[in-house]
Each structure stands twice: as structure tokens, then as C-alpha cells.
Design a protein around this motif. Structure first.
Motif, PDB file in Angstrom:
ATOM      1  N   GLY A  90      -9.285  -2.698 -13.335  1.00 43.20           N
ATOM      2  CA  GLY A  90     -10.449  -3.311 -12.700  1.00 43.20           C
ATOM      3  C   GLY A  90     -10.151  -4.442 -11.748  1.00 43.20           C
ATOM      4  O   GLY A  90     -11.058  -5.194 -11.360  1.00 43.20           O
ATOM      5  N   PHE A  91      -8.848  -4.611 -11.373  1.00 39.55           N
ATOM      6  CA  PHE A  91      -8.491  -5.663 -10.423  1.00 39.55           C
ATOM      7  C   PHE A  91      -8.401  -5.069  -9.023  1.00 39.55           C
ATOM      8  O   PHE A  91      -7.596  -4.152  -8.782  1.00 39.55           O
ATOM      9  N   PRO A  92      -9.219  -5.538  -8.106  1.00 39.30           N
ATOM     10  CA  PRO A  92      -9.150  -4.999  -6.742  1.00 39.30           C
ATOM     11  C   PRO A  92      -7.874  -5.464  -6.045  1.00 39.30           C
ATOM     12  O   PRO A  92      -7.424  -6.599  -6.225  1.00 39.30           O
ATOM     13  N   SER A  93      -7.287  -4.594  -5.275  1.00 43.43           N
ATOM     14  CA  SER A  93      -6.091  -4.971  -4.514  1.00 43.43           C
ATOM     15  C   SER A  93      -6.522  -5.688  -3.252  1.00 43.43           C
ATOM     16  O   SER A  93      -7.634  -5.494  -2.760  1.00 43.43           O
ATOM     17  N   ASP A  94      -5.647  -6.558  -2.742  1.00 45.56           N
ATOM     18  CA  ASP A  94      -5.960  -7.266  -1.495  1.00 45.56           C
ATOM     19  C   ASP A  94      -4.752  -7.237  -0.569  1.00 45.56           C
ATOM     20  O   ASP A  94      -3.713  -6.665  -0.901  1.00 45.56           O
ATOM     21  N   PHE A  95      -4.892  -7.870   0.600  1.00 42.00           N
ATOM     22  CA  PHE A  95      -3.814  -7.817   1.594  1.00 42.00           C
ATOM     23  C   PHE A  95      -2.527  -8.480   1.089  1.00 42.00           C
ATOM     24  O   PHE A  95      -1.432  -8.110   1.482  1.00 42.00           O
ATOM     25  N   ARG A 106      -2.747   4.251   4.355  1.00 46.70           N
ATOM     26  CA  ARG A 106      -3.944   5.061   4.024  1.00 46.70           C
ATOM     27  C   ARG A 106      -4.705   4.420   2.861  1.00 46.70           C
ATOM     28  O   ARG A 106      -5.944   4.403   2.842  1.00 46.70           O
ATOM     29  N   GLU A 107      -3.957   3.869   1.896  1.00 49.23           N
ATOM     30  CA  GLU A 107      -4.596   3.190   0.762  1.00 49.23           C
ATOM     31  C   GLU A 107      -5.322   1.927   1.233  1.00 49.23           C
ATOM     32  O   GLU A 107      -6.414   1.607   0.753  1.00 49.23           O
ATOM     33  N   ILE A 108      -4.676   1.198   2.182  1.00 47.42           N
ATOM     34  CA  ILE A 108      -5.300  -0.023   2.721  1.00 47.42           C
ATOM     35  C   ILE A 108      -6.639   0.327   3.372  1.00 47.42           C
ATOM     36  O   ILE A 108      -7.651  -0.353   3.167  1.00 47.42           O
ATOM     37  N   GLU A 109      -6.627   1.422   4.154  1.00 47.71           N
ATOM     38  CA  GLU A 109      -7.864   1.865   4.809  1.00 47.71           C
ATOM     39  C   GLU A 109      -8.896   2.303   3.778  1.00 47.71           C
ATOM     40  O   GLU A 109     -10.085   1.997   3.893  1.00 47.71           O
ATOM     41  N   SER A 110      -8.417   3.027   2.757  1.00 42.40           N
ATOM     42  CA  SER A 110      -9.328   3.518   1.705  1.00 42.40           C
ATOM     43  C   SER A 110      -9.971   2.364   0.936  1.00 42.40           C
ATOM     44  O   SER A 110     -11.139   2.413   0.569  1.00 42.40           O
TER      45      SER A 110
END
Length: 489
Positions: free
Chosen positions: A8-13, A39-43
Motif C-alpha cells: 500500500g505504499f505508493p512509489s514516487d520519483f 513504462r511503470e513511471i508513466e503507469s
């Protein structure tokens, strides 16, 4: 990253930056991994910040994909951000490595126009491109510019300049650079001397190996494993097995442990000298010393067994590779196709080609050259022509070597008209015939007793700028001799 999402932790830049930086530092970065991450960054709809964009550019540059690096560099500049100096240096290096010198120069000029003073690493990146392109004048010019702007050359600068001089055969200039290093208190390392040694090797002057070793020791530099590996390889390439063994023994006596490259080189030296039995013993010694064979080791031995026509042992090696989790590479399949072709085992050669394609590997021109040449040696022109068509169908551009082999196949099969059709194909497709092309055509004419046409081909060869070699002159003499006998009778 997937574990973070599950918890449940959102990924960030920041996460993505750290991952890319880690992969780049460990040299584990490659273009497909980066594309997947992007592609994951865009998703994840993550907004790209300056740091992440710089990391992506450096990642693609280090992965050897200058196209993508340039794409993201343009994206950074389009939104008004200035890329970091290290980012631009990485792009210059990637472009230089790909032979795209003009673009590398443009980025270098951008760096200067942006008010940034290029430092040693930036100059070295461009210098490396010039050395790779064998542009000695530009290499000298960029080092001169460094000195004029007060940027001190380092060990890498001098190593690259020595490389440039060695490639051009200017040994005295390379030695002067060594003296300059000493004068600038930059200690040359073993790698510098290994480059000089490799240049002598590549120019056939292997006897100078001892001179390089003496100069190295007089400079107070100890040979390292890489230097000895190059030295063993040099002796092996020129069939001086005794010197190769002596170098290996000296290496051991100096407390330097052989690595996989050392063992592979020594095994290859023995194979080249026909000491196949000893090569197999060295494989066992290699494993006893805790050094694991790699795909190159097996490729060398597959070729050795193929030369001896030990086909069961070839299959045994392939099985051993599989059991150790070592996947055959393009060189493995090229070697197999070559040894099977030379022995007339064409069904095995074709089967290898199909297995390779089914495993997702792309055949190379070298592979088809080997197959076409094998057919040619046995006068199987139709099969050679079919292999040529398959090669074209796989999107590969025919090389001069493949076309010369095809001419030879037609010549051996007494199909001189088709042989000359290949010559016409070369001319129409911008390939310059060489002395082998013309010699093979003359041989084809002699085979069908069209001796009177040989002098015309010989003359065309000279007019095209090809210097006739001994074999070409021999073909002309043979044709003239037959013509003379015909006139007498």
C-alpha cells in the motif's frame, strides 16, 4: 517496487531515481530494464523531476542507447531545465562509442555555450570518441585544447592518446606521451602498457612484446593480470606457444591468479597450435583451481572438437553447458554452423540455424558467410544461393565476404554467367569488388575454359584500384599459358 505497491505504499520519483542510480553504479543497467521502469513511471502517473530525468538520461547513455538518451535530453531542454554536466558527459561518451562524433561534438559545444567549463572527464569522453573513430588529428587537437584552457590531462587522457598513436602506428609519439606522463607526475599504469602491447599484436609485431615489458619495468610499473592476458593472447595468435606458457608461468610466480580470460586464452593458444589434448587438460585444471568455465570457454572447445570431427564430444559439451545453466550465444551457433559446414554436415548446420532462431537469437552475417562458404567449397551453388536468399530474408545486408563465397560457389559449379551476375549485383548495391572477387571470377572462367576472357577481368581489377596479389597473377599466367597452347595447336 512491486512489494511496496502490495503493502500500500505508493512509489514516487525518489524511489525510481534510487533504483536507476543503483543499477547504473553496479553496471547492471540495460535499455530494456530502463524502458520497463519508464513504462511503470508513466503507469503510476509520476511527475518527472529534474533529478529523475537526469538519471534516466545517464542510464540510457551507460546502457549504450544514445537514441533514448538524446530523446530524454531533448525532453529536459524542452521544459527549460538544464541537464547536469555529468549527464552531458555520459551522453557525449555514448555518442562517441557509437561513432556519432558530430553529435558528440555538438553536445560538447552546448556544454561550453551554457557557461560550463568542461573538465577532464568531458574532454576524455570526446577524446575517446575520436580514438574509436581513428581520428588522430582531432584527438591531438582536443588534448591541445585541454592544455590551453588549463585543464590537466589525467591518466585516462594519456592512455587514450597513446591508444590513438598506437592505432596509427606512431610508436615514437606513443613513447613521447609516456615521457610526458612522467614529467607531469602522472604515473602510467599497467593498462597503458597493455594497450601498447595490443597495438603491436594487432599489427603483427608480436616480437616487441618483450620490449614493452622491459619499458614497463623500467618505468616502475608492475604487470597486472590484464597485461599478462594480452601478452598470452599475443603469443597465441602468432603460434608462439612456448612463450605463451612461459608468460602464464611467470604470472603465477608473481602471485597473480589467472581469471577466466587467462584460462580461455591459454586453452585457445593450445587449440591453435594443435595441442587439443593439453587444451582439455587445461579445462580440468581451470575447474580444479575454482575458475568456472563460461560460454567463451565452451565455444573454444566446440571449435577444437569440430576441427577433430569429434561430433559426440561436441554434443557432450553442449549438454554440459545446458546442465551448468550456460546458454549458447551467437558465437556458439556461428562456431557450430562453421564446423558442421566445413565437414559437409549441412543438415546439422541448418538445424543449428533454426534452433538459434527459435531461441530468440538473431543470426549474424558471419554465420551466413560460414554456411555459404561451406556450400561453395563443395560446389553446391544452389544451396549457397538459397542460404544467401534466407540471409536477405532475415534482413541482413550481404557482405563482400558472402558475395565472394557465392561467386566461388557458382564458379565451382561451372556457372560462370551467374558468377558475373553477382559481380553486377555488387556494383549496383555500392559494394566495391576486391582482389578476391576478381581472382575468383578468373578462376571461374578458367574452370569453363574461357581463357580469352581472363585478361579483361584482370584489366578491370587494375582499373578499379585493386592491386593484384600472387594468386591473381597466377590466374592470369595460367590463362595466357592455355591461350598460347591453343594458338600452337
Amino acid at each position: 517496487m512491486s512489494r511496496m505497491r502490495q503493502d500500500g505504499f505508493p512509489s514516487d520519483f525518489v524511489n525510481y531515481s534510487l533504483i536507476i542510480q543503483s543499477l547504473t553504479r553496479k553496471n547492471k543497467i540495460d535499455a530494456p530494464i530502463l524502458q520497463k521502469l519508464y513504462r511503470e513511471i508513466e503507469s503510476d502517473k509520476i511527475e518527472l523531476d529534474g533529478q529523475l530525468l537526469n538519471d534516466i538520461i545517464v542510464g540510457f547513455a551507460k546502457a549504450g542507447d544514445p537514441n533514448q538518451a538524446m530523446h530524454f535530453l531533448a525532453a529536459v531542454q524542452a521544459i527549460g531545465l538544464s541537464p547536469k554536466t555529468a549527464t552531458l558527459v555520459a551522453v557525449i561518451s555514448a555518442l562517441g562509442n557509437s561513432g556519432r562524433i558530430v553529435e558528440a561534438e555538438a553536445i560538447f559545444e552546448e556544454l561550453k555555450e551554457g557557461g560550463l567549463q568542461p573538465r577532464t572527464r568531458a574532454y576524455n569522453a570526446l577524446l575517446k570518441g575520436y580514438v574509436k573513430a581513428r581520428s588522430l588529428k582531432d584527438a591531438e587537437s582536443i588534448v591541445s585544447e585541454m592544455e590551453k584552457t588549463g585543464v590537466s590531462p589525467d591518466e585516462h587522457t594519456y592512455s587514450l592518446l597513446i591508444d590513438a598513436y598506437a592505432n596509427a602506428g606512431r610508436w615514437e609519439s606513443a613513447r613521447i606521451v609516456l615521457k610526458e606522463m612522467e614529467a607531469s607526475n602522472v604515473q602510467p599504469n599497467s593498462y597503458v602498457f597493455s594497450r601498447i602491447l595490443a597495438s603491436y599484436r594487432d599489427r603483427g609485431e608480436w616480437q616487441k612484446s618483450f620490449q614493452v615489458l622491459r619499458e614497463m619495468k623500467s618505468s616502475g610499473v608492475r604487470p597486472d593480470r590484464h597485461f599478462y592476458n594480452v601478452m598470452i593472447d599475443t603469443f597465441g595468435k602468432y603460434n608462439s606457444l612456448d612463450h605463451a606458457i612461459a608468460t602464464f608461468d611467470r604470472m603465477i610466480s608473481e602471485g597473480i591468479e589467472p581469471d577466466t580470460v587467462t584460462w580461455n586464452t591459454l586453452i585457445d593458444c593450445h587449440c591453435r597450435s594443435g595441442r587439443h589434448d593439453r587444451a582439455e587438460e587445461l579445462l580440468e585444471e581451470m575447474q580444479e583451481k575454482g575458475c568456472t568455465p563460461c560460454v567463451t570457454t565452451y565455444n573454444i572447445l566446440i571449435n577444437s572438437f569440430g576441427e577433430q570431427e569429434r561430433w559426440d564430444d561436441v554434443k557432450g559439451l553442449l549438454g554440459k553447458m545446458q546442465s551448468q545453466g550456460i546458454l549458447p550465444n551467437v558465437i556458439t551457433y556461428t562456431t557450430l554452423i562453421s564446423i558442421y559446414g566445413r565437414s559437409g554436415r549441412f543438415s546439422d548446420a541448418v538445424e543449428c540455424l533454426e534452433v538459434m532462431k527459435s531461441s530468440g537469437l538473431k543470426p549474424s552475417s558471419t554465420m551466413y558467410n560460414a554456411l555459404i562458404n561451406a556450400y561453395a567449397q563443395r560446389g553446391l551453388s544452389e544451396q549457397a544461393l538459397n542460404a544467401f536468399r534466407v540471409m536477405r530474408g532475415d534482413g541482413l545486408k550481404p557482405s563482400l565476404l558472402a558475395l565472394n563465397s557465392l561467386i566461388n560457389a557458382f564458379g565451382e559449379d561451372r556457372r560462370d554467367a551467374e558468377a558475373f551476375a553477382v559481380l553486377q549485383y555488387m556494383k549496383e548495391n555500392g559494394l566495391n569488388p576486391d582482389v578476391v572477387t576478381y581472382t575468383t571470377l578468373m578462376k571461374a572462367l578458367i574452370r569453363v575454359e574461357k581463357y580469352h576472357k581472363v585478361p579483361t577481368v584482370y584489366e578491370e581489377m587494375i582499373l578499379s584500384g585493386c592491386n593484384p596479389d600472387r594468386k591473381a597473377r597466377e590466374m592470369l599466367r595460367s590463362a595466357l599459358r592455355h591461350m598460347k597452347q591453343t594458338l600452337k595447336s
